[in-house]
Write an enzyme that holds these catalytic residues in place. Structure first.
Site, PDB file in Angstrom:
ATOM      1  N   GLY A 262       0.811  -1.205   0.000  1.00  0.00           N
ATOM      2  CA  GLY A 262       0.000   0.000   0.000  1.00  0.00           C
ATOM      3  C   GLY A 262       0.846   1.256   0.000  1.00  0.00           C
TER       4      GLY A 262
ATOM      5  N   ARG B  20       7.739  -5.186  13.134  1.00  0.00           N
ATOM      6  CA  ARG B  20       7.090  -5.012  11.836  1.00  0.00           C
ATOM      7  C   ARG B  20       8.095  -5.197  10.708  1.00  0.00           C
ATOM      8  NH1 ARG B  20       2.188  -1.434  11.296  1.00  0.00           N
ATOM      9  NH2 ARG B  20       1.206  -1.372  13.327  1.00  0.00           N
TER      10      ARG B  20
ATOM     11  N   ARG C 135      -0.486  -8.411  -3.790  1.00  0.00           N
ATOM     12  CA  ARG C 135      -0.569  -7.393  -2.751  1.00  0.00           C
ATOM     13  C   ARG C 135       0.151  -7.881  -1.500  1.00  0.00           C
ATOM     14  NH1 ARG C 135      -2.096  -3.987   0.909  1.00  0.00           N
ATOM     15  NH2 ARG C 135      -3.525  -4.535   2.603  1.00  0.00           N
TER      16      ARG C 135
ATOM     17  N   ARG D 242       1.914  11.419  -8.475  1.00  0.00           N
ATOM     18  CA  ARG D 242       1.293  11.463  -7.151  1.00  0.00           C
ATOM     19  C   ARG D 242       2.162  10.779  -6.085  1.00  0.00           C
ATOM     20  NH1 ARG D 242      -4.477  12.564  -6.978  1.00  0.00           N
ATOM     21  NH2 ARG D 242      -5.205  13.158  -9.050  1.00  0.00           N
TER      22      ARG D 242
ATOM     23  N   ARG E 137       7.251   1.896   0.979  1.00  0.00           N
ATOM     24  CA  ARG E 137       7.613   0.492   1.138  1.00  0.00           C
ATOM     25  C   ARG E 137       8.001  -0.109  -0.207  1.00  0.00           C
ATOM     26  NH1 ARG E 137       3.319  -2.390   4.346  1.00  0.00           N
ATOM     27  NH2 ARG E 137       4.065  -0.921   5.917  1.00  0.00           N
TER      28      ARG E 137
ATOM     29  N   SER F 123      -0.278  -5.066   5.535  1.00  0.00           N
ATOM     30  CA  SER F 123      -0.511  -5.394   6.938  1.00  0.00           C
ATOM     31  C   SER F 123      -2.001  -5.629   7.163  1.00  0.00           C
ATOM     32  CB  SER F 123      -0.003  -4.274   7.845  1.00  0.00           C
ATOM     33  OG  SER F 123      -0.663  -3.060   7.535  1.00  0.00           O
TER      34      SER F 123
ATOM     35  N   ASP G 237      -1.327  -6.160  14.152  1.00  0.00           N
ATOM     36  CA  ASP G 237      -2.021  -5.930  15.415  1.00  0.00           C
ATOM     37  C   ASP G 237      -3.205  -6.888  15.495  1.00  0.00           C
ATOM     38  OD1 ASP G 237      -4.655  -3.909  14.710  1.00  0.00           O
ATOM     39  OD2 ASP G 237      -3.039  -3.987  13.241  1.00  0.00           O
TER      40      ASP G 237
END
Length: 233
Positions: free
Chosen positions: A21, A218, A88, A44, A25, A91, A205
């Site tokens: 996303g 993470r 994809r 963008r 990353r 998290s 989480d």
């Protein structure tokens, strides 16, 4: 060739694209894992890169947050750039009592509260699912790398701050493993365009225990997921 959201020239994007996303990353993956990465998009600030991993050409590009965002980017990659596979990597918040922080979850199916499927005018309810070949290869790869993995139904939610506080319990009762915000839209685009898609998630989480990964944890968990995904290219 370009689209309103992608400045890449024809032939600059691989047949397989990893799609986190967060565009930063995507930049991290390119700079950490790919050989000779070349940036093909900055429109963008949704960064996209193409390089090689173990001799195979692979691209990585951000997909943004939510089904409308990944719906745009994945559609353009499939329809205008000849991409065949989008994986994809993101998290998720855990629902299932069997999930531990850092576990890898693969979305075999993606339930949703989104109205994305309305555009297809289907005479019923569509069930967005992953490509089986990618799914099977991902599970085999995770096992070889000793990465814990759970496979099942996930929820792609349009609401991060949900006014219905009972919703998560209702989804949990139906066996939904975890919640994220994009997979269903990706799976529907792939189905409509005759392409392949898979969603792999790291549990960052847990929505019932309140546990969450530290920044360092993470990083380690996401690396496991990234390395499994890269092997699928």
């Amino acid at each position: 060739m370009s689209t309103p959201h992608n400045a890449a020239e024809a032939g600059k994007i691989a047949k397989t694209v990893l799609m986190p996303g967060d565009p930063l990353r995507a930049k991290f993956i390119a700079e950490t894992y790919l050989e000779n990465p070349v940036c093909f998009n900055t429109v963008r600030n949704m960064f996209g890169y193409t390089g090689t991993y173990k001799g195979k050409e692979v691209s990585v590009m951000g997909g943004g947050m939510g089904i409308p965002s990944i719906g745009i980017y994945s559609y353009e990659l499939y329809q205008f750039y000849g991409v065949e596979n989008i994986i994809r990597i993101g998290s998720a918040g855990g629902y299932s009592d069997d999930l531990k922080l850092g576990d890898l979850v693969i979305g075999m199916g993606a339930s949703t509260n989104s109205n994305f499927a309305h555009q297809y005018h289907l005479p019923g309810t569509f069930a967005p699912i992953a490509d089986f070949d990618l799914l099977r290869k991902a599970v085999d790869t995770a096992e070889k790398l000793n990465v814990p993995v759970k496979v099942g139904n996930i929820l792609s939610s349009d609401t991060f701050y949900d006014d219905d506080q009972d919703a998560k319990l209702t989804w949990k009762k139906m066996g939904v493993l975890a919640v994220e915000m994009e997979a269903a839209g990706l799976y529907m685009n792939a189905a409509r365009l005759g392409k392949k898609a898979l969603c792999m998630l790291t549990i960052s989480d847990h929505l019932f225990t309140g546990e969450e990964l530290s920044a360092e944890e993470r990083q380690v968990g996401f690396r496991n997921m990234m390395e499994v995904a890269l092997e699928l290219a």
